[in-house]
Design a protein around this motif. Structure first.
Motif, short mmCIF file in Angstrom:
data_model
loop_
_atom_site.label_atom_id
_atom_site.label_comp_id
_atom_site.label_asym_id
_atom_site.label_seq_id
_atom_site.Cartn_x
_atom_site.Cartn_y
_atom_site.Cartn_z
N ASP A 161 49.41 17.13 104.23
CA ASP A 161 50.66 16.56 104.75
C ASP A 161 51.79 16.74 103.74
N GLY A 162 52.80 17.51 104.15
CA GLY A 162 53.92 17.81 103.28
C GLY A 162 53.76 19.11 102.53
N THR A 163 52.57 19.70 102.60
CA THR A 163 52.31 20.97 101.93
C THR A 163 51.96 22.03 102.96
N LEU A 164 50.85 21.85 103.65
CA LEU A 164 50.47 22.77 104.72
C LEU A 164 51.18 22.39 106.02
N THR A 165 51.70 21.18 106.09
CA THR A 165 52.55 20.75 107.21
C THR A 165 53.89 20.31 106.63
N ASP A 166 54.83 20.01 107.50
CA ASP A 166 56.14 19.55 107.04
C ASP A 166 56.15 18.06 106.71
N GLY A 167 55.00 17.43 106.78
CA GLY A 167 54.88 16.01 106.44
C GLY A 167 55.00 15.09 107.64
N GLY A 168 55.46 15.61 108.75
CA GLY A 168 55.57 14.80 109.95
C GLY A 168 54.31 14.92 110.80
N PHE A 169 54.08 13.94 111.61
CA PHE A 169 53.01 14.03 112.59
C PHE A 169 53.41 13.20 113.80
N TYR A 170 52.82 13.54 114.92
CA TYR A 170 53.12 12.85 116.17
C TYR A 170 51.89 12.05 116.58
N MET A 171 52.13 10.86 117.11
CA MET A 171 51.03 10.05 117.64
C MET A 171 51.40 9.63 119.06
N ASP A 172 50.43 9.75 119.96
CA ASP A 172 50.68 9.27 121.31
C ASP A 172 50.26 7.81 121.42
N GLY A 173 50.43 7.21 122.55
CA GLY A 173 50.13 5.80 122.75
C GLY A 173 48.66 5.45 122.60
N SER A 174 47.80 6.45 122.62
CA SER A 174 46.36 6.22 122.45
C SER A 174 45.91 6.42 121.00
N SER A 188 59.03 18.68 88.71
CA SER A 188 59.08 18.72 87.24
C SER A 188 57.73 19.09 86.64
N ALA A 189 56.65 18.65 87.25
CA ALA A 189 55.31 18.89 86.71
C ALA A 189 54.78 20.28 87.03
N ALA A 190 55.32 20.92 88.04
CA ALA A 190 54.77 22.19 88.53
C ALA A 190 55.05 23.34 87.57
N ASP A 191 54.09 24.27 87.55
CA ASP A 191 54.26 25.52 86.80
C ASP A 191 55.08 26.52 87.60
N TRP A 192 55.01 26.40 88.92
CA TRP A 192 55.73 27.31 89.82
C TRP A 192 56.13 26.53 91.05
N VAL A 193 57.33 26.81 91.55
CA VAL A 193 57.83 26.14 92.75
C VAL A 193 58.02 27.18 93.85
N SER A 194 57.40 26.94 94.98
CA SER A 194 57.55 27.83 96.12
C SER A 194 59.01 27.82 96.59
N PRO A 195 59.53 28.95 96.99
CA PRO A 195 60.91 28.96 97.53
C PRO A 195 60.99 28.37 98.94
N LYS A 196 59.84 28.04 99.53
CA LYS A 196 59.79 27.53 100.90
C LYS A 196 59.36 26.07 100.91
N ASP A 197 59.82 25.35 101.94
CA ASP A 197 59.43 23.95 102.13
C ASP A 197 58.00 23.85 102.64
N GLY A 198 57.42 22.67 102.48
CA GLY A 198 56.10 22.40 103.00
C GLY A 198 56.05 22.59 104.50
N GLY A 199 55.00 23.26 104.99
CA GLY A 199 54.85 23.51 106.42
C GLY A 199 55.79 24.55 106.97
N ARG A 200 56.53 25.19 106.09
CA ARG A 200 57.53 26.19 106.50
C ARG A 200 57.40 27.47 105.68
#
Length: 155
Positions: free
Chosen positions: A10-23, A127-139
């Motif tokens: 969540d936030g890395t392989l996805t954009d951090g959002g998720f959907y939940m239905d009423g069930s 700040s802690a990372a050795d490398w930062v991806s130019p793309k957002d999580g899940g994108r």
């Protein structure tokens, strides 16, 4: 040389959002380009693992879809799982990359030989990372990281 790439979901392989239905059924959006990045890593002989703080059947389904067999789904402390995987594979930290986006990923990013943050990660992770991806999580962040790792391994 990187031989294991582990990542948060969540936030890395996805954009951090998720959907939940009423069930209570959950839905997540995964980027097909990120999936192909994982396929590229696996084809090159690099082991891939998912380590998620939040348990989710969608994560298990995506892992099955991509053939990722090392999955920790719903843990409060990710580092012991990453260290255990390293031990099982006979790897040291220098052979491991970890991709993450938020505070629960910090210890893994700091421990791994290559700590990677997605572009929209928290300031502490950036700040802690050795490398930062130019793309957002899940994108496309995981795809960019996969290409970077494959480039590093080819050097």
């Amino acid at each position: 040389m990187i031989r294991l790439v582990a990542m948060d979901i969540d936030g890395t392989l996805t954009d951090g959002g998720f959907y939940m239905d009423g069930s209570g059924n959950e839905f997540k959006r995964f980027d097909v380009r990120d999936g192909y990045g994982i396929v590229m890593l696996k084809k090159s002989g690099i082991e891939v693992a998912f380590i998620s703080g939040r348990g989710s059947s969608a994560t298990d389904a995506r892992a099955r879809d991509l053939g990722v067999q090392r999955v920790v789904n719903g843990t409060k402390d990710k580092l012991p799982h990453l260290v255990a995987m390293a031990g099982e594979l006979g790897l040291d930290a220098s052979e491991i990359a970890f991709i993450g986006d938020d505070i629960p990923d910090l210890t893994c990013i700091e421990w791994a030989g290559l700590g990677i943050a997605v572009a929209d990660a928290t300031d502490e992770v950036l700040s802690a990372a050795d490398w930062v991806s130019p793309k957002d999580g899940g994108r496309g962040a995981v795809r960019a990281a996969a290409e970077h790792i494959l480039w590093l391994n080819a050097q």
